[in-house]
Structure formats: C-alpha cells, structure tokens
Design a protein around this motif. Structure first.
Motif, PDB file in Angstrom:
ATOM      1  N   ALA A  32       0.819  -1.220   0.000  1.00 44.59           N
ATOM      2  CA  ALA A  32       0.000   0.000   0.000  1.00 44.59           C
ATOM      3  C   ALA A  32       0.848   1.263   0.000  1.00 44.59           C
ATOM      4  CB  ALA A  32      -0.936   0.005   1.216  1.00 44.59           C
ATOM      5  N   ILE A  33       1.995   1.217   0.668  1.00 46.52           N
ATOM      6  CA  ILE A  33       2.847   2.407   0.735  1.00 46.52           C
ATOM      7  C   ILE A  33       3.518   2.643  -0.616  1.00 46.52           C
ATOM      8  CG2 ILE A  33       4.709   3.545   1.988  1.00 46.52           C
ATOM      9  CD1 ILE A  33       2.100   2.751   3.614  1.00 46.52           C
ATOM     10  N   GLU A  34       4.042   1.588  -1.202  1.00 44.34           N
ATOM     11  CA  GLU A  34       4.641   1.714  -2.536  1.00 44.34           C
ATOM     12  C   GLU A  34       3.599   2.116  -3.573  1.00 44.34           C
ATOM     13  OE1 GLU A  34       7.366  -0.995  -0.221  1.00 44.34           O
ATOM     14  OE2 GLU A  34       5.194  -0.729  -0.433  1.00 44.34           O
ATOM     15  N   PHE A  35       2.379   1.671  -3.391  1.00 38.99           N
ATOM     16  CA  PHE A  35       1.303   1.994  -4.322  1.00 38.99           C
ATOM     17  C   PHE A  35       1.059   3.498  -4.404  1.00 38.99           C
ATOM     18  CE2 PHE A  35      -3.245   2.471  -5.431  1.00 38.99           C
ATOM     19  CZ  PHE A  35      -3.279   1.738  -6.610  1.00 38.99           C
ATOM     20  N   CYS A  36       1.297   4.198  -3.299  1.00 41.21           N
ATOM     21  CA  CYS A  36       1.095   5.648  -3.317  1.00 41.21           C
ATOM     22  C   CYS A  36       2.389   6.400  -3.662  1.00 41.21           C
ATOM     23  CB  CYS A  36       0.511   6.147  -2.000  1.00 41.21           C
ATOM     24  SG  CYS A  36       1.596   6.000  -0.568  1.00 41.21           S
TER      25      CYS A  36
END
Length: 349
Positions: free
Chosen positions: A94-98
């Motif tokens: 989720a962090i890499e996705f943003c």
C-alpha cells in the motif's frame, strides 16, 4: 469453537454499542463536523496532555498508514521501517502503491533501533550518488510491534532524538496502542508519545471499536489542508459521527485503558497455560499477543478445540503460533484453551 486468532473478532464494546444506539436518530452534520467528534477530539487532547493537538478519524489501519506517509513525505522520500514492520510485510504494498518506498532496517524483536537509523542516514548521505536514490524522510514504528514487544521510554526518546537530528519525521503506528500502554512494565505514556513523535494514531478497530483510528498530530502540526487530502485518499467518511461517537465512548471514564488492561490480564493467563504445559515461547511479549512454539502434531490436535493464527515455521517439526487476547476475551474462552491443552497433553502420554 473459541478463537484466539486475532484481536478484532468481536464487534465492539457494549458501552460503545450503547452510545451508537442512543445517538442513532440524532441528526448531525457530516465529515466530522458533529458534536460527537468534537467531544472525542477534546477527550483525546486531554489524554495526550496536548490541548493544541490536531485529531482526525479514519476507518482502518492500512488506510491510516498510507494516508499519513503519503501526505507527510515529499515525493522523493521513503519511509524507514523494521523489515518485520506492518508497512513492510502486511499491507499489500500500500505504501509503494502511493509512490513511497519502504526502506527496511534490521528488526530487534520487531523494533527499530535508533543506532540503525543513524547508520542508515549516514551511509545514505556518504554515498556520492545519493541524489539518484530514495531519500529517507520518516521512521515508522509500531507500539506494540508485530511481535507484541514494546518500546521503553528510553528507546523512544533516543529514536526521537536521532530523527530530529537528521530531519526525519517519527510516526508511531498505534493500532494496538492500548495494549502497549497497559502492558506490565510499560513506561511509555500517551503524553510522552505526543512529545516525542511527529504523528501517531490511537487504534480503535483492535481496541473496542467497531472500526476507526484516531490520527494525532501533536501541537497541531499536520500537513497543510489535511482534511482535503484525507478526502483525496477516499478516506473521509460522510458519517464521521460514527468514529466520533465510538472514540468519545472509549475515552469516557478511562474505558480505553481499562479494557486494554483486561486484554493484558487475559494474555497472562494464556502464558500460564502454555508454561504449565512445558511449551516454549518464540519471543517474550508483554502485550496481548503471545507467540508459542508448538509441535506440529499438537498444533493439529489443538486446532480441533480452539482457533489460533499460524505465524511462521520454526523447524521441520515445530510451528510458531500466535494466540491473541483482546478487550473481549472471556474467562470461558481461557478455560476452553486450558481444557484443550490438557487434552492434548494427556493424548501424548
């Protein structure tokens, strides 16, 4: 079958449900402008000893972590976290996705050490090509950690010092914060967290609420237009009252702390059961998560009586298993576990 698989199996505490029912038909403005949210905000400010703190409510932990990290970091920055940290392994990228990379550090029983942060930053800036790399901009920790361990006041103070010396934000994930605050031997308080961290959140989902986390920016130092950015992330609830009512109930008459302490006492009974059975523990956790090393044959038999969470393989014949207590754990459930372990022991004699 009674389950110890996690700490959010039940709905919410009866006092929270009562508050939701009693206020259900009252009309209230949306998006957190209601009186319940204002009450909850004031109660949290008082508990943190910070009358200027900014408080925002969102739905769940992953949403909270992504929102805080994405709005706090610059586009070229990443977040330092233990390799076992929740944002590293359990949030589906989720962090890499943003757009922000998770930069992993060694895990010390699930925790981040200040010396490792200092060394990482030094190596980064000593590299002549660091302009081509992801800049460290934040340190993420969770209290308790993924392994149920907690930071001492000394450890948290040192982390805060290193972060401020190196211009890093310190973010504390408090999904299970109540259990960390009430653990035996804990010397970290809400007011200390508010003094040492740039942002943290108080978990409700795992500590007595149906859902919801309370984001706290000490001294009101949130990113600019944070409410707008919550909405951009799809995290602004039209019925903000739902979180407001729940947190107002949780922070009334010290309920949050009292039900968290109940979980710690239940965890102590879980420890006693496995110690009496001669079992080994994978890690010494003072909080509601207990990690037991069980023979695979025992584990299979135990699964016929109670629920648990398989954590990781220990060796060819043993598995690390997590048993989690919570605000809702009953004495009857504890006795079911005790009875099940006694059956497993007798069957192997």
């Amino acid at each position: 079958m009674y389950s110890f698989a996690c700490d959010y199996l039940e709905g919410c505490h009866t006092e929270v449900l009562k508050a939701l029912c009693e206020t259900n038909m009252e009309q209230a403005p949306g998006y957190g402008a209601d009186r319940f949210t204002k009450t909850a905000t004031e109660e949290i400010r008082e508990a943190c000893g910070d009358p200027a703190a900014s408080v925002y409510f969102v739905n769940g932990g992953t949403q909270t972590n992504q929102l805080i990290i994405d709005t706090t970091l610059e586009a070229y920055e990443g977040v330092l976290a233990a390799r076992t940290g929740h944002v590293s392994v359990h949030e589906a990228g989720a962090i890499e996705f943003c757009g922000h990379k998770v930069l992993t550090l060694p895990a010390h029983e699930g925790k981040v050490d200040a010396a490792d942060v200092k060394e990482y930053v030094k190596k980064f800036y000593d590299d002549s090509s660091h302009e081509h790399m992801v800049f460290p901009g934040m340190v993420y920790i969770s209290h308790p950690s993924e392994y149920g361990t907690i930071y001492s006041a000394r450890e948290l103070t040192e982390l805060s010092r290193v972060c401020r010396e190196n211009h890093l934000k310190l973010f504390l994930d408090g999904a299970r914060l109540g259990y960390g605050l009430e653990a035996d031997g804990a010397d970290v308080t809400l007011s200390l967290i508010a003094r040492l961290c740039d942002v943290f959140y108080i978990g409700g989902t795992k500590v007595g609420a149906l859902n919801g986390e309370a984001i706290v920016f000490p001294e009101g130092k949130e990113p600019s237009h944070f409410l707008t950015r919550i909405k951009q992330h799809g995290a602004l609830s039209a019925k903000g009252r739902l979180a407001g009512v729940q947190f107002a109930a949780l922070f009334k008459d010290n309920l949050y702390r009292r039900i968290s302490r109940h979980a710690i006492e239940m965890a102590g009974e879980i420890r006693d059961i496995f110690e009496d059975a001669g079992c080994r523990f994978y890690i010494n956790s003072p909080t509601n998560q207990q990690f037991v090393i069980l023979e695979n044959d025992v584990l299979k038999e135990l699964g016929e009586y109670v629920g648990y969470d398989i954590w990781e393989k220990y060796d060819e014949n043993h598995t690390v298993v997590r048993f989690a207590s919570s605000w809702a754990t009953t004495q009857e459930g504890i006795e079911e576990l005790r009875h099940a372990m006694n059956k497993c022991i007798k069957s192997r004699k």
